[in-house]
Design a protein around this motif. Structure first.
Motif, PDB file in Angstrom:
ATOM      1  N   ARG A   5       0.860  -1.181   0.000  1.00 42.41           N
ATOM      2  CA  ARG A   5       0.000   0.000   0.000  1.00 42.41           C
ATOM      3  C   ARG A   5       0.897   1.231   0.000  1.00 42.41           C
ATOM      4  O   ARG A   5       1.874   1.289   0.727  1.00 42.41           O
ATOM      5  N   TYR A   6       0.533   2.180  -0.826  1.00 49.35           N
ATOM      6  CA  TYR A   6       1.317   3.401  -0.931  1.00 49.35           C
ATOM      7  C   TYR A   6       0.426   4.588  -0.647  1.00 49.35           C
ATOM      8  O   TYR A   6      -0.763   4.570  -0.917  1.00 49.35           O
ATOM      9  N   SER A   7       1.042   5.618  -0.131  1.00 48.70           N
ATOM     10  CA  SER A   7       0.307   6.862   0.063  1.00 48.70           C
ATOM     11  C   SER A   7       1.155   7.992  -0.487  1.00 48.70           C
ATOM     12  O   SER A   7       2.364   7.861  -0.662  1.00 48.70           O
ATOM     13  N   SER A  30       4.185   6.678  -4.402  1.00 48.41           N
ATOM     14  CA  SER A  30       4.368   5.307  -4.855  1.00 48.41           C
ATOM     15  C   SER A  30       5.574   5.260  -5.790  1.00 48.41           C
ATOM     16  O   SER A  30       5.974   6.273  -6.358  1.00 48.41           O
ATOM     17  N   SER A  87      -3.673  -2.240  -9.014  1.00 49.36           N
ATOM     18  CA  SER A  87      -5.080  -2.084  -8.664  1.00 49.36           C
ATOM     19  C   SER A  87      -5.785  -3.384  -9.009  1.00 49.36           C
ATOM     20  O   SER A  87      -5.217  -4.263  -9.651  1.00 49.36           O
TER      21      SER A  87
END
Length: 128
Positions: A5-7, A30, A87
């Motif tokens: 998971r990236y923010s 990301s 995704s």
């Protein structure tokens, strides 16, 4: 397998009197554009130039201002490209492979993509 998971985000003020944040510590994104090391090096260069030309209390805000636009633009591009690679979408990978890849071969797109990956698509730092 572990889900990654990236923010995306930027510290409003990447410095205080005793500490300066650069690279991912100052502006996380990301890894889709592969710019983490480039951004950290550009931050270090901006910080060095700012410190060489003014007192610390003025250099740190100047460093932050100098890098703000470039990091915001690259974070936005990273945010936009992330779903193409990571995704659950069934459509985005097809769009990436069947439309964007062939389009990437048509001039002047290869030159634009090279500038994107080199970190020079927009000026990497504002005037110091």
């Amino acid at each position: 397998m572990t889900m990654a998971r990236y923010s995306h985000g930027t510290l409003k003020r990447p410095y205080n009197k005793r500490l300066v944040h650069i690279g991912d510590a100052a502006h996380r994104a990301s890894p889709q554009l592969g710019q983490g090391a480039n951004m950290a090096l550009l931050d270090a260069l901006a910080l060095s130039r700012a410190l060489n030309s003014r007192p610390v209390e003025h250099a740190l805000p100047a460093y932050a201002r100098a890098r703000r636009l470039h990091t915001k633009i690259y974070q936005a591009m990273s945010w936009a490209f992330t779903p193409m690679y990571q995704s659950d979408s069934k459509i985005l990978p097809i769009l990436r492979d069947r439309v964007l890849f062939p389009a990437s071969q048509i001039p002047p797109v290869p030159r634009i993509l090279t500038r994107l990956v080199c970190g020079t698509m927009v000026p990497p730092m504002q005037r110091l």
